[in-house]
Design an enzyme around this catalytic site. Structure first.
Site, PDB file in Angstrom:
ATOM      1  N   LYS A  27     -27.881 -19.978  10.569  1.00 25.63           N
ATOM      2  CA  LYS A  27     -26.896 -19.536   9.565  1.00 25.63           C
ATOM      3  C   LYS A  27     -25.470 -19.568  10.114  1.00 25.63           C
ATOM      4  O   LYS A  27     -24.536 -19.979   9.398  1.00 25.63           O
ATOM      5  CB  LYS A  27     -27.262 -18.134   9.082  1.00 25.63           C
ATOM      6  CG  LYS A  27     -26.313 -17.539   8.054  1.00 25.63           C
ATOM      7  CD  LYS A  27     -26.952 -16.343   7.372  1.00 25.63           C
ATOM      8  CE  LYS A  27     -27.329 -15.258   8.363  1.00 25.63           C
ATOM      9  NZ  LYS A  27     -26.154 -14.652   9.037  1.00 25.63           N
ATOM     10  N   ARG A  84     -27.958  -7.007   2.348  1.00 22.16           N
ATOM     11  CA  ARG A  84     -29.273  -7.100   2.983  1.00 22.16           C
ATOM     12  C   ARG A  84     -30.323  -6.267   2.267  1.00 22.16           C
ATOM     13  O   ARG A  84     -31.472  -6.224   2.696  1.00 22.16           O
ATOM     14  CB  ARG A  84     -29.178  -6.655   4.445  1.00 22.16           C
ATOM     15  CG  ARG A  84     -28.278  -7.539   5.292  1.00 22.16           C
ATOM     16  CD  ARG A  84     -28.264  -7.103   6.733  1.00 22.16           C
ATOM     17  NE  ARG A  84     -27.399  -7.931   7.553  1.00 22.16           N
ATOM     18  CZ  ARG A  84     -27.209  -7.761   8.859  1.00 22.16           C
ATOM     19  NH1 ARG A  84     -27.838  -6.773   9.478  1.00 22.16           N
ATOM     20  NH2 ARG A  84     -26.406  -8.570   9.529  1.00 22.16           N
ATOM     21  N   ARG A 110     -33.895 -10.632  25.100  1.00 17.11           N
ATOM     22  CA  ARG A 110     -33.704  -9.502  24.199  1.00 17.11           C
ATOM     23  C   ARG A 110     -34.977  -9.154  23.435  1.00 17.11           C
ATOM     24  O   ARG A 110     -35.310  -7.996  23.260  1.00 17.11           O
ATOM     25  CB  ARG A 110     -32.572  -9.821  23.199  1.00 17.11           C
ATOM     26  CG  ARG A 110     -32.243  -8.661  22.292  1.00 17.11           C
ATOM     27  CD  ARG A 110     -31.086  -8.992  21.377  1.00 17.11           C
ATOM     28  NE  ARG A 110     -30.778  -7.892  20.482  1.00 17.11           N
ATOM     29  CZ  ARG A 110     -29.893  -7.942  19.488  1.00 17.11           C
ATOM     30  NH1 ARG A 110     -29.230  -9.060  19.282  1.00 17.11           N
ATOM     31  NH2 ARG A 110     -29.676  -6.894  18.721  1.00 17.11           N
TER      32      ARG A 110
END
Length: 300
Positions: free
Chosen positions: A96, A172, A236
């Site tokens: 994105k 969202r 991560r």
């Protein structure tokens, strides 16, 4: 790939002043500038000024021509196109960010990302930033109403109003989408990047962060330059964590899509960056062409 683009907004015309100069010499050939006569309608205005025929810019062939003939003049009116309002959504590692960069470069839209806004507001010490920082320092999520106000303020700035905007990864949730709608913000198109879960997991799990420089590497697609850098890289997310994040993302997107289903275009994000942008570019080009056609039919 399936796509559905409906309910595109049309452009609105703005009135413009059109001057028509007509010679009306008197018998003494002493040509004086006569007082202009003005006519107006809901879509345009015409001012007819009488002046020496050697200086005329445009003449009327018949002084008895009715203003109904002036409908042809409407086509000379300046058309003010509404700027594009675009929303884009995609899971982590869907590409994105790259597509946002390509879109803003070609279409000149203002890129608005909620995460960037939040960090900027905190750094500048704005009222919204101070409120958000209080929640973050307590380890709590920043409430929707604070983030929505940040987004609203950014979309109302002159550059966004003039150039149009690309809202990145926001809203969202259905509550955020509803809040934006109540504030009067509605996109012309909602772009959804669809990437298979296996591809997303591979992209994210292979990512590594250099804690010294902050640079992001990928063990497969963008490996570190030296062994020294490779030894200090950190990961991560693992596979399990990433799949949980993806599941949450998909649930949120489905809720948001219920608000924008009529203007959603689904893009195959498994393709190359170039091919993905070609799909997006095609959708935006189609939207602009539809606007132009609609505008011309209104003027004709």
């Amino acid at each position: 790939m399936s796509s559905n683009i409906m309910n595109f907004s049309t452009t609105s015309s703005s009135s413009s002043l059109i001057r028509v100069f007509n010679p009306t010499p008197n018998n003494n050939h002493n040509h004086k500038l006569q007082k202009p006569r003005s006519y107006s309608s809901s879509s345009f205005s015409v001012t007819i000024s009488h002046h020496h025929h050697h200086h005329r810019q445009l003449s009327l062939r018949s002084s008895s021509r009715s203003l109904s003939h002036s409908s042809t003049v409407v086509k000379a009116a300046v058309q003010t196109e509404e700027p594009l309002h675009v929303m884009i959504s995609g899971a982590p590692a869907s590409g994105k960010g790259t597509q946002c960069h390509l879109i803003t470069n070609k279409y000149g839209l203002v890129h608005v990302a909620a995460g960037d806004l939040l960090r900027a507001e905190i750094e500048t010490g704005s009222e919204n930033g101070k409120r958000a920082k209080e929640y973050m320092e307590k380890g709590q999520l920043v409430p929707d109403e604070i983030v929505v106000m940040m987004v609203k303020d950014r979309l109302l700035k002159p550059d966004s109003a003039e150039k149009g905007w690309l809202l990145d990864g926001y809203p969202r949730s259905l509550s955020q989408a509803t809040a934006l709608k109540e504030l009067g913000f509605k996109p012309d198109i909602f772009i959804l990047l669809e990437v298979s879960e296996d591809t997303l997991v591979e992209r994210v799990v292979g990512r590594r962060l250099d804690p010294v420089t902050g640079k992001i590497y990928h063990l497969k697609y963008s490996p570190p330059e030296t062994k020294e850098i490779a030894d200090r890289l950190t990961q991560r997310f693992d596979d399990t964590e990433e799949k949980l994040r993806l599941n949450t993302h998909h649930q949120n997107v489905e809720a948001v899509l219920s608000m924008y289903k009529d203007i959603t275009i689904k893009i195959n994000g498994n393709a190359s960056q170039k091919e993905v942008f070609a799909q997006i570019d095609g959708a935006l080009t189609t939207l602009l062409e539809q606007r132009k056609t609609s505008s011309e039919s209104m003027v004709a």
